[in-house]
Design an enzyme around this catalytic site. Sequence first.
Site, PDB file in Angstrom:
ATOM      1  CG  HIS A  21     -43.344  -5.954  21.468  1.00  0.00           C
ATOM      2  ND1 HIS A  21     -44.356  -5.111  21.628  1.00  0.00           N
ATOM      3  CD2 HIS A  21     -43.604  -7.089  22.023  1.00  0.00           C
ATOM      4  CE1 HIS A  21     -45.284  -5.457  22.291  1.00  0.00           C
ATOM      5  NE2 HIS A  21     -44.905  -6.794  22.504  1.00  0.00           N
ATOM      6  CG  ASP A  49     -41.505 -13.074  26.664  1.00  0.00           C
ATOM      7  OD1 ASP A  49     -41.158 -12.028  25.635  1.00  0.00           O
ATOM      8  OD2 ASP A  49     -42.509 -13.759  26.481  1.00  0.00           O
ATOM      9  CD  GLU A  85     -41.448 -25.012  17.022  1.00  0.00           C
ATOM     10  OE1 GLU A  85     -41.246 -24.146  17.952  1.00  0.00           O
ATOM     11  OE2 GLU A  85     -40.584 -25.541  16.494  1.00  0.00           O
ATOM     12  CE1 TYR A  92     -38.770 -17.862  27.166  1.00  0.00           C
ATOM     13  CE2 TYR A  92     -39.494 -20.187  25.919  1.00  0.00           C
ATOM     14  CZ  TYR A  92     -39.929 -18.853  26.687  1.00  0.00           C
ATOM     15  OH  TYR A  92     -41.228 -18.453  27.224  1.00  0.00           O
ATOM     16  CE  LYS A 145     -43.887 -19.593  18.052  1.00  0.00           C
ATOM     17  NZ  LYS A 145     -44.007 -20.446  19.516  1.00  0.00           N
ATOM     18  CG  ASP A 157     -47.546 -17.820  19.643  1.00  0.00           C
ATOM     19  OD1 ASP A 157     -46.361 -18.095  19.804  1.00  0.00           O
ATOM     20  OD2 ASP A 157     -48.316 -16.986  19.038  1.00  0.00           O
ATOM     21  CD1 TRP A 212     -37.104 -20.797  19.134  1.00  0.00           C
ATOM     22  CD2 TRP A 212     -37.664 -20.210  20.892  1.00  0.00           C
ATOM     23  NE1 TRP A 212     -37.528 -19.660  18.887  1.00  0.00           N
ATOM     24  CE2 TRP A 212     -37.988 -19.251  19.975  1.00  0.00           C
ATOM     25  CE3 TRP A 212     -38.197 -20.042  22.251  1.00  0.00           C
ATOM     26  CZ2 TRP A 212     -38.626 -17.864  20.488  1.00  0.00           C
ATOM     27  CZ3 TRP A 212     -38.774 -18.805  22.799  1.00  0.00           C
ATOM     28  CH2 TRP A 212     -39.030 -17.734  21.871  1.00  0.00           C
ATOM     29  NE  ARG A 254     -39.592 -20.852  29.509  1.00  0.00           N
ATOM     30  CZ  ARG A 254     -39.785 -22.275  29.028  1.00  0.00           C
ATOM     31  NH1 ARG A 254     -38.482 -22.704  28.806  1.00  0.00           N
ATOM     32  NH2 ARG A 254     -40.561 -22.912  28.613  1.00  0.00           N
ATOM     33  CG  ASP A 255     -42.558 -17.776  29.883  1.00  0.00           C
ATOM     34  OD1 ASP A 255     -41.898 -16.871  29.125  1.00  0.00           O
ATOM     35  OD2 ASP A 255     -42.569 -18.730  29.324  1.00  0.00           O
ATOM     36  CB  SER A 299     -44.456 -20.873  27.032  1.00  0.00           C
ATOM     37  OG  SER A 299     -44.498 -19.618  27.299  1.00  0.00           O
ATOM     38  CD1 TRP A 347     -43.554  -4.823  27.986  1.00  0.00           C
ATOM     39  CD2 TRP A 347     -42.907  -6.665  27.075  1.00  0.00           C
ATOM     40  NE1 TRP A 347     -43.296  -5.932  29.073  1.00  0.00           N
ATOM     41  CE2 TRP A 347     -43.049  -7.085  28.530  1.00  0.00           C
ATOM     42  CE3 TRP A 347     -42.794  -7.834  26.252  1.00  0.00           C
ATOM     43  CZ2 TRP A 347     -42.971  -8.430  28.829  1.00  0.00           C
ATOM     44  CZ3 TRP A 347     -42.769  -9.114  26.716  1.00  0.00           C
ATOM     45  CH2 TRP A 347     -42.721  -9.200  28.059  1.00  0.00           C
TER      46      TRP A 347
END
Length: 395
Positions: free
Chosen positions: A213, A168, A348, A117, A344, A350, A89, A122-123, A129, A216
């Site tokens: 996914h 995302d 690490e 990313y 992923k 989330d 990442w 972002r997000d 994150s 979603w």
Amino acid sequence: MMYSLGFAALAALAVAAPTENEKAAAKIAARAPCSSAVKLTAGSNPFSGKSFYANEYYAGEIATAFADVSDAALKAQATKVGKVGSFLWIDTISRVPLVAETLGKVACNEIAQIVVYDLPGRDCAAKASNGELAVGEIGRYKSEYIDPIAAAIKANPNVAVALLIEPDSLPNLVTNANLTSCQDSKSGYEEGVAYALKTLNLPNVAMYIDAGHGGWLGWDANLKPGAEGLAKVYKAAGSPKQVFGIATNVAGWNAWTQTPGEFSDRSDAKYNKCQDEKRYIDNFAPALKTAGMPNHAIVDTGRNAVTGLREEWGHWCNVIGAGFGVRPTSSTGHSLVDAFVWGKPGGESDGVSDPDAPRYDSFCGNADAFKPSPQAGQWNQEYFLALLANAVPKF
């Protein structure tokens, strides 16, 4: 009948046997990049015939975490996880130099895997994150992030590279359009992803745009707008030929195939026929094709060995009881799925579970979320051990 070898023959064999230096040279040669430029052809499977490069950053995290562990068997299992080819990442500008460093270590029979990313804002629908670039900083995204990544790849034309583009981001524009934060991020997301696709459209690259996914964008009402949203950005980038399709289940928990589906007993299940990732691709791929975009896929199986753990489809944070899933492979049994991958890096976090911590997201405080958990991206040894214990297949 048996024959004995004479002294001369034995001597010849002795001469022919490789020395330790020759063995070392052979290993170095095996680790070398290709002698000529790599070309990944649209329509082909870029993972076929290649090993998945195990990046040293993830292996290093594991080695550090287990440096003082006395259980030799457990340590050996953990070391095996670090040898699995997973995605690296690049989620901050400061990590961009890792791209060149990584590509310099990839052998000719391997494919490097990198997650792009770092979009501005972002997000937009989460707190755990959210990134370093503020909404509106699209210039920095282009010049300080995407351009240097492209330069590193251009400097390594003999290395095959798979890029997973902005997890995302575009799915959030479909299902969270009512949020002010996502409305504010919309233009930057679309411009940023389009710029990434256009700039990273290099012969040795295969790009897969994140598509969430099955729980979603797999809902009946989301399939068409989801496909059209991705295709819109793909076309805005000039329909780059090195875009091979989509990535699904990134950092997710959904089974590849499961009957009945994980949430098939819910009252609203009739509105979602995509209750595993196979059914999601079977339904989303035709919608992508109709929208005018390549529809092959990669599917993250890094943490989906155990299902039935979440209370809801949308619960995404450090799910309790999860395990490492199927190892990366291009043998998927599905004509549209180029590879099962580890998107992923397991272990690490989330997101942080402490409600008083900065960037706390309530999803990380749910009953089905592992506690305690540190900030997103930080190492969680206990969670890694649980993933290892619950792995299918076992290490």
